[in-house]
Design a protein around this motif. Structure first.
Motif, short mmCIF file in Angstrom:
data_model
loop_
_atom_site.label_atom_id
_atom_site.label_comp_id
_atom_site.label_asym_id
_atom_site.label_seq_id
_atom_site.Cartn_x
_atom_site.Cartn_y
_atom_site.Cartn_z
N PRO A 109 53.41 -4.90 31.66
CA PRO A 109 54.66 -5.75 32.52
C PRO A 109 54.30 -6.50 33.20
CG PRO A 109 54.08 -2.81 32.83
CD PRO A 109 52.98 -4.02 31.56
N GLU A 111 54.34 -8.06 37.90
CA GLU A 111 54.46 -7.32 38.50
C GLU A 111 55.35 -7.96 39.49
OE1 GLU A 111 50.33 -5.64 39.98
OE2 GLU A 111 49.59 -6.45 38.37
N PHE A 112 55.57 -8.77 38.95
CA PHE A 112 56.69 -9.45 40.44
C PHE A 112 56.57 -9.47 41.82
CE2 PHE A 112 58.62 -8.14 36.24
CZ PHE A 112 58.88 -10.13 35.30
N THR A 113 55.63 -9.72 42.34
CA THR A 113 54.94 -9.72 43.58
C THR A 113 55.61 -10.54 44.56
OG1 THR A 113 53.31 -11.11 43.68
CG2 THR A 113 52.38 -8.35 42.92
N GLU A 121 63.53 -11.34 52.89
CA GLU A 121 62.46 -10.41 54.02
C GLU A 121 61.85 -11.34 54.80
OE1 GLU A 121 60.01 -7.15 52.20
OE2 GLU A 121 58.83 -7.18 54.13
N ARG A 271 64.65 -5.81 52.34
CA ARG A 271 63.50 -5.27 52.08
C ARG A 271 62.85 -5.97 50.05
NH1 ARG A 271 59.74 -1.80 54.47
NH2 ARG A 271 58.26 -2.99 52.90
N GLY A 272 61.75 -6.99 50.55
CA GLY A 272 61.34 -7.83 49.07
C GLY A 272 61.14 -6.74 48.45
N LEU A 273 61.18 -6.76 46.60
CA LEU A 273 61.06 -5.99 45.99
C LEU A 273 60.14 -6.02 45.28
CD1 LEU A 273 63.65 -2.64 46.58
CD2 LEU A 273 61.50 -2.64 47.77
N SER A 274 59.56 -5.25 44.13
CA SER A 274 58.99 -6.03 42.75
C SER A 274 59.58 -4.32 41.84
CB SER A 274 57.15 -6.00 42.63
OG SER A 274 56.83 -6.82 44.25
N LEU A 276 57.95 -3.61 38.61
CA LEU A 276 57.19 -3.43 37.48
C LEU A 276 58.14 -3.67 36.25
CD1 LEU A 276 54.35 -3.12 36.75
CD2 LEU A 276 54.10 -0.50 36.59
N ARG B 84 55.74 -0.23 55.17
CA ARG B 84 55.77 -0.81 54.04
C ARG B 84 56.42 -0.30 53.09
NH1 ARG B 84 56.18 -5.36 53.39
NH2 ARG B 84 57.07 -5.38 51.18
N THR B 86 60.06 2.59 52.43
CA THR B 86 61.40 2.69 52.63
C THR B 86 61.25 3.57 52.04
OG1 THR B 86 62.06 1.96 50.37
CG2 THR B 86 61.55 -0.07 51.83
N ARG B 124 51.86 0.41 41.17
CA ARG B 124 52.85 -0.96 40.50
C ARG B 124 53.40 -0.25 40.63
NH1 ARG B 124 50.50 -3.64 36.22
NH2 ARG B 124 50.07 -1.82 34.98
N ALA B 125 54.11 0.63 40.58
CA ALA B 125 55.40 1.73 40.45
C ALA B 125 55.96 1.47 42.13
CB ALA B 125 55.10 2.69 40.40
N CYS B 126 55.76 1.40 42.90
CA CYS B 126 55.82 1.00 43.91
C CYS B 126 56.77 -0.06 44.03
CB CYS B 126 55.07 1.72 45.66
SG CYS B 126 55.68 1.12 46.70
N PRO B 127 58.31 -0.12 44.67
CA PRO B 127 59.12 -1.06 44.10
C PRO B 127 58.29 -1.93 45.70
CG PRO B 127 60.44 0.23 43.78
CD PRO B 127 58.92 0.72 44.38
N ALA B 128 57.97 -1.39 46.41
CA ALA B 128 57.81 -2.43 47.59
C ALA B 128 56.48 -2.39 48.39
CB ALA B 128 58.94 -0.85 49.40
N ARG B 129 55.59 -1.52 47.47
CA ARG B 129 53.44 -1.56 46.99
C ARG B 129 53.64 -1.48 48.32
NH1 ARG B 129 55.40 -3.02 42.41
NH2 ARG B 129 54.44 -4.87 40.84
#
Lengths: 401, 139
Positions: A109, A111-113, A121, A271-274, A276, B84, B86, B124-129
């Protein structure tokens, strides 16, 4: 009805420092003690909040003109493409945009970092943003490419315009398959391993004015830590779904299009989110004040998590194939407790929308109103509600007629 | 008695050494392996819990370092970058050990590093990293 208030009367009380404001959470105890009429008499405004991922978000930018001029045809901000099919130095950066070089789900999957939401943001945080643009060149706009850096304060306009925010209710996502799936509702473990939901429930704006009796076009709101406005109903606005007796919809329903000046917003609320395996997006902080015009409005604001229901939907098969149906309804009190029961199976729950963030937004909006810096705006026009006869259209695949 | 969670990092040349055997046989330590990334001729890492007498434990650590292994405290391997976070709570159903959890009624995320087993699922499961690791360099 014994309690009647107008927007003008509430604003007079705000200006004279006599206004009484409570959050949608705080007011629950008051209603418990005093009843609806007592609470309606005591409170002028109830504030709401939500802080969740909202993909249909983005910002219109005007960079100002270079010397010589350029009619930007392709625009990249920190490598993330923005839509440039508008005037010469205007562009729209969407929250889910990804750099061309992002491997996306080729390395599943993905990561779309870093995507559009992260650029937004960084813009709001005042960071330097790299702008790269290309053009074909015209007599009046001869420059064919430009590469420079800028900060938010250095450009003309940055207008956050989110075509769909503040969803009134949302699916609870589960996975019935035997492998982990990666969705916009987060990582879903196989065999009902978890159930993810995304609403602030009793604090959420559109659950506190379920029939849109006070919120309309022009309503002044908390948006991204600054002040914004309701611009229109949101895309996929679907107010005519089945509702509970308290007016709250049992399925995803109303949405809002909102607008505001990015320059006065704050990075902690955008806030920018990624996600998975899914993509990049933006977590948007949004809060709406509900004027207690009468007891009916207070009754709506008195809604509790246990009285708001959401459908449990399988995201491994039913959702992606648009098969409809659900695995039953659960209420937000159950969801927020950390565990729900689906067909007799105990399933741990997790939110994607920050409840503590929603609470902080409602409290901040309350402070703004009490301090006199935020007046309520009477809507210029109502939003389509239950009488609008709207039914959501789908997209058939067909040849031309 | 001492009981401690550690990360052992093996240089490529030592990956094929029977390190665990010596910890048990020579130092009389109980070894509970939490996670292992060992590949031939590459730097490896082993996350484990060691328990035994304090003297043996200290001697074993000295021996490991003499062998050229880097020994790190497991607690410091995954960090929660609170600014970081949220506080959405998406991590709370992904974390298998309960190290990441939502407090109620505050509905805020909390991270108890002593419960963390370094599975790294949260990263990687944390959307806000908001979760970070020092172990990235090993990959």
């Amino acid at each position: 009805m014994s309690v009647q208030r107008t927007f003008e009367e509430i604003n007079e009380k705000i200006k004279s420092g006599r206004v009484v404001v409570m959050t949608a959470e705080e007011v629950l105890d008051l209603v418990e003690q005093k009843g609806i009429t007592g609470a309606a008499a005591a409170v002028d405004v109830v504030t709401t909040g939500t802080f969740g991922p909202m993909c249909s978000s983005g910002v219109f930018l005007n960079f100002g003109h270079s010397k010589p001029r350029i009619k930007m045809n392709e625009v990249y901000l920190n490598g993330v493409p923005a839509y440039a099919g508008v005037a010469a130095v205007d562009a729209y950066l969407g929250a889910t945009a990804l750099p061309a070089a992002d491997p996306a789900n080729r390395n599943y999957p993905g990561e779309f970092t870093y995507g559009g939401g992260h650029v937004i943001e960084d813009l709001v945080a005042g960071k330097e943003i790299e702008l790269e643009a290309f053009a074909y060149g015209t007599d009046c706009y001869p420059l064919k490419k430009i590469k420079t850096v800028f900060r938010l304060s250095e450009i003309n306009e940055a207008t956050l315009f989110n075509p769909r925010n503040a969803y009134q209710n949302y699916n609870v996502a589960v996975n019935l398959s035997d492998k982990t799936i990666y969705t916009y509702m987060g990582v879903l473990k196989p065999h009902l391993g978890n159930a993810n939901y995304s609403s602030a429930g009793q604090l959420s704006p559109l659950f506190n004015d379920p029939l849109l009796k006070t919120i309309g076009i022009g309503t002044r709101i908390f948006l991204g830590g600054g002040i914004g406005y309701v611009a229109w109903h949101g895309t996929q606005h679907n107010p005519c779904v089945e509702r509970a007796a308290n007016g709250t919809p049992l399925y995803p329903a109303g949405t809002l299009a909102v607008i505001g000046d990015l320059k006065q917003m704050k990075p902690c609320w955008l806030r920018g989110l990624s996600f998975l395996g899914y993509g990049a997006t933006l977590q948007v902080g949004l809060g709406i004040p509900i004027p207690i015009l009468n007891e009916e409005i207070m009754e709506y604001c008195a809604v509790k998590d246990e009285d708001i229901f959401a459908p449990v939907v399988d995201y491994s098969h039913a959702y992606p194939n648009r098969e409809g149906g659900n695995l039953g309804l659960v209420n937000y009190k159950q969801l927020r407790s950390g565990e729900i029961s689906i067909n007799g199976t105990r399933v741990p729950t997790a939110p994607l929308s920050s409840y503590s963030g929603a609470r902080e937004i409602a409290l901040t909006l309350k402070e703004w109103i009490i301090s006199g810096k935020f007046l309520l705006a009477r809507p210029a026009a109502p939003l389509p509600s239950i009488e609008a006869g709207i039914s959501l259209k789908s997209l058939p695949q067909r040849g031309s007629e | 008695m001492i009981k401690q969670k550690l990360v052992l990092r093996f240089p490529p040349a030592l990956v094929e050494q029977p390190v665990i055997y010596h910890l048990v046989k020579d130092y009389d330590l109980m070894v509970n392996i939490l996670r292992a990334d060992i590949n031939p001729k590459k730097e490896g890492r082993l996350m484990l819990e060691l328990s035994g007498s304090e003297a043996n434990f200290r001697q074993a650590l000295d021996w490991l370092q003499e062998q050229g292994l880097r020994v790190m405290n497991l607690k410091q391997q995954i960090t929660w970058v609170e600014e970081r976070c949220t506080h959405c709570g998406a991590c709370s159903v992904i974390c298998p050990s309960g190290a990441l959890a939502l407090t109620r009624p505050e509905m805020k995320v909390s991270f108890d590093a002593s419960k963390c087993v370094i599975c790294e699922l949260c990263l990687r499961a944390c959307p806000a990293r908001a979760m970070e690791t020092l172990l990235d360099e090993v990959k």
